[in-house]
Design an enzyme around this catalytic site. Sequence first.
Site, PDB file in Angstrom:
ATOM      1  N   ARG A  53       0.809  -1.235   0.000  1.00 51.87           N
ATOM      2  CA  ARG A  53       0.000   0.000   0.000  1.00 51.87           C
ATOM      3  C   ARG A  53       0.842   1.287   0.000  1.00 51.87           C
ATOM      4  O   ARG A  53       0.346   2.348   0.384  1.00 51.87           O
ATOM      5  CB  ARG A  53      -0.972   0.039   1.190  1.00 51.87           C
ATOM      6  N   SER A  74     -11.359  -1.678   2.269  1.00 50.46           N
ATOM      7  CA  SER A  74     -10.678  -1.805   3.566  1.00 50.46           C
ATOM      8  C   SER A  74     -10.397  -0.409   4.111  1.00 50.46           C
ATOM      9  O   SER A  74      -9.773   0.406   3.431  1.00 50.46           O
ATOM     10  CB  SER A  74      -9.350  -2.533   3.412  1.00 50.46           C
ATOM     11  N   GLU A 112      -6.402   3.376   5.561  1.00 51.92           N
ATOM     12  CA  GLU A 112      -5.945   3.136   4.180  1.00 51.92           C
ATOM     13  C   GLU A 112      -6.382   4.232   3.197  1.00 51.92           C
ATOM     14  O   GLU A 112      -5.551   4.770   2.476  1.00 51.92           O
ATOM     15  CB  GLU A 112      -6.420   1.758   3.690  1.00 51.92           C
TER      16      GLU A 112
HETATM   17  C1  LIG Z   1     -15.520  -2.140  -2.251  1.00 51.98           C
HETATM   18  C2  LIG Z   1     -14.058  -1.802  -2.397  1.00 51.98           C
HETATM   19  C3  LIG Z   1     -13.131  -2.834  -2.450  1.00 51.98           C
HETATM   20  C4  LIG Z   1     -11.769  -2.540  -2.590  1.00 51.98           C
HETATM   21  N1  LIG Z   1     -10.886  -3.575  -2.660  1.00 51.98           N
HETATM   22  C5  LIG Z   1      -9.558  -3.324  -2.790  1.00 51.98           C
HETATM   23  C6  LIG Z   1      -8.624  -4.393  -2.881  1.00 51.98           C
HETATM   24  O1  LIG Z   1      -8.977  -5.561  -2.875  1.00 51.98           O
HETATM   25  N2  LIG Z   1      -7.312  -4.076  -2.991  1.00 51.98           N
HETATM   26  C7  LIG Z   1      -6.875  -2.792  -3.030  1.00 51.98           C
HETATM   27  O2  LIG Z   1      -5.653  -2.580  -3.136  1.00 51.98           O
HETATM   28  N3  LIG Z   1      -7.745  -1.755  -2.965  1.00 51.98           N
HETATM   29  C8  LIG Z   1      -9.064  -1.987  -2.857  1.00 51.98           C
HETATM   30  N4  LIG Z   1      -9.950  -0.951  -2.780  1.00 51.98           N
HETATM   31  C9  LIG Z   1      -9.461   0.437  -2.827  1.00 51.98           C
HETATM   32  C10 LIG Z   1      -9.544   1.068  -4.236  1.00 51.98           C
HETATM   33  O3  LIG Z   1     -10.372   0.327  -5.073  1.00 51.98           O
HETATM   34  C11 LIG Z   1      -8.155   1.180  -4.883  1.00 51.98           C
HETATM   35  O4  LIG Z   1      -7.286   1.930  -4.066  1.00 51.98           O
HETATM   36  C12 LIG Z   1      -8.230   1.842  -6.266  1.00 51.98           C
HETATM   37  O5  LIG Z   1      -6.972   1.814  -6.886  1.00 51.98           O
HETATM   38  C13 LIG Z   1      -8.763   3.267  -6.207  1.00 51.98           C
HETATM   39  O6  LIG Z   1      -8.917   3.749  -7.518  1.00 51.98           O
HETATM   40  P1  LIG Z   1      -9.637   5.142  -7.770  1.00 51.98           P
HETATM   41  O7  LIG Z   1      -9.489   5.477  -9.213  1.00 51.98           O
HETATM   42  O8  LIG Z   1     -10.992   5.118  -7.248  1.00 51.98           O
HETATM   43  O9  LIG Z   1      -8.689   6.094  -6.888  1.00 51.98           O
HETATM   44  P2  LIG Z   1      -9.069   7.465  -6.163  1.00 51.98           P
HETATM   45  O10 LIG Z   1      -9.780   7.165  -4.892  1.00 51.98           O
HETATM   46  O11 LIG Z   1      -9.704   8.406  -7.103  1.00 51.98           O
HETATM   47  O12 LIG Z   1      -7.590   7.988  -5.802  1.00 51.98           O
HETATM   48  C14 LIG Z   1      -6.815   7.285  -4.865  1.00 51.98           C
HETATM   49  C15 LIG Z   1      -5.451   7.982  -4.716  1.00 51.98           C
HETATM   50  O13 LIG Z   1      -4.747   7.928  -5.956  1.00 51.98           O
HETATM   51  C16 LIG Z   1      -4.460   9.244  -6.444  1.00 51.98           C
HETATM   52  N5  LIG Z   1      -4.656   9.175  -7.897  1.00 51.98           N
HETATM   53  C17 LIG Z   1      -5.788   8.785  -8.539  1.00 51.98           C
HETATM   54  N6  LIG Z   1      -5.576   8.803  -9.870  1.00 51.98           N
HETATM   55  C18 LIG Z   1      -4.292   9.215 -10.061  1.00 51.98           C
HETATM   56  C19 LIG Z   1      -3.479   9.463 -11.205  1.00 51.98           C
HETATM   57  N7  LIG Z   1      -3.940   9.284 -12.460  1.00 51.98           N
HETATM   58  N8  LIG Z   1      -2.206   9.904 -11.023  1.00 51.98           N
HETATM   59  C20 LIG Z   1      -1.713  10.102  -9.785  1.00 51.98           C
HETATM   60  N9  LIG Z   1      -2.426   9.908  -8.658  1.00 51.98           N
HETATM   61  C21 LIG Z   1      -3.708   9.471  -8.799  1.00 51.98           C
HETATM   62  C22 LIG Z   1      -5.433  10.153  -5.737  1.00 51.98           C
HETATM   63  O14 LIG Z   1      -4.922  11.476  -5.641  1.00 51.98           O
HETATM   64  C23 LIG Z   1      -5.541   9.478  -4.385  1.00 51.98           C
HETATM   65  O15 LIG Z   1      -4.414   9.821  -3.602  1.00 51.98           O
HETATM   66  C24 LIG Z   1     -11.331  -1.200  -2.664  1.00 51.98           C
HETATM   67  C25 LIG Z   1     -12.278  -0.167  -2.608  1.00 51.98           C
HETATM   68  C26 LIG Z   1     -13.629  -0.455  -2.493  1.00 51.98           C
HETATM   69  C27 LIG Z   1     -14.621   0.661  -2.475  1.00 51.98           C
END
Ligand SMILES: Cc1cc2nc3c(=O)[nH]c(=O)nc-3n(C[C@H](O)[C@H](O)[C@H](O)COP(=O)(O)OP(=O)(O)OC[C@H]3O[C@@H](n4cnc5c(N)ncnc54)[C@H](O)[C@@H]3O)c2cc1C
Length: 344
Positions: free
Chosen positions: A165, A241, A335
Amino acid sequence: MNIKENVPISELTTMRLGGKARYVIEIQDLKDIPTAYNFAAEKKLPTWIMGGGANTIGQDAGFAGVILLNKLKGIEVVSETSDEVVVRAMGGEIWDDLVDFTCERGYSGIEALSKIPGTVGAAPVQNIGAYGQDIATVIESVEAWDRESHELIILSNTEMQMSYRSTIFNTGKDTGRYFIVAVNLILANDGHMQPPFYNALQKYIDTHKITDFSPMSIRKIVSEIRAEKLPDPAVEASAGSFFKNIFVTDDEAAAVTAAGIKVWEKENGKKMINSGYLIEGAGLKGKELHGMKVSDKAALVLINKSAKSYADLDAARTEIRNAVQEKYGFMLEQEPVEIPTGVK
Ligand SMILES: Cc1cc2nc3c(=O)[nH]c(=O)nc-3n(C[C@H](O)[C@H](O)[C@H](O)COP(=O)(O)OP(=O)(O)OC[C@H]3O[C@@H](n4cnc5c(N)ncnc54)[C@H](O)[C@@H]3O)c2cc1C
């Protein structure tokens, strides 16, 4: 370039909390990136990058700044040999669409990461992982806009310093410096994951006597396990999480085990305390606190049942942390990231 004003962060995040962002700019083309940063600089406003908002929490005061929303699209096979394939995906693609694309073609490497919500561009940020895979093992490089040099650059796998992470994108002095434009993955052509599998996966495979370990088969299994255990963001509000698991040294593990706390040994030999197990042990699994429910299927997950504000989440988080610390002596680390309010 599409600029929106006063957009509720609750509508941009899967936890569905948070006040208004002053501006939201959709990045649909590479040239939108410098334009958006210039727009913010002219207005002397801070910026924040977002994809699907699945790992992001908004605060009640909102964000007095500019959110850059990644909508860059495209997936292509860059090169292919009988052993290996390089796939390039733009950061605004939905992560699970990319997993589907690769599994459909029989490429192995991210099939266990099926159904993780969010975008491709965010996947490297916290080094997403699940069911025995993480993106660190297959990522060749990312293409990113560097806010310091004002140009597109390429960061190699080692330069990203990926661990559980944690990467240079979310830890240390370069946090927020890079806008990830595209991700290049090296996947196995014609290969598949090998047993023994991650616990929950192995259990499912044994119970259902599955012998097909192809990427698409593993994708289907993981999708079913996740549907059973984890909330669907389209139905229930959560950020997955909510707390990180705790990795300990061998000496710490011995002390913790002696104190009666279970320690898991991971496939890579690392020792881990499951924070969900601590929350459950503190008697909180299934409990609803200030409108936030500790999931009764996976205690690491907080579901927003009826919380109206970040203050509710904050109160629930404090109660959980205090209960775990009192019982086990560990302070849980959150997280999901929080958007700063941007109020100076
Ligand atoms: C139901 C559920 C289950 C999940 N299961 C898992 C799992 O099994 N494993 C896991 O690792 N995670 C899990 N997650 C967390 C999440 O899905 C991941 O962290 C995912 O990568 C988030 O993507 P996002 O586009 O929504 O990111 P966002 O929430 O939009 O951004 C997250 C972070 O990344 C940065 N960011 C976003 N896009 C960019 C970019 N293009 N360039 C630079 N920085 C950027 C943002 O500034 C922020 O700091 C889960 C979440 C949910 C809701």
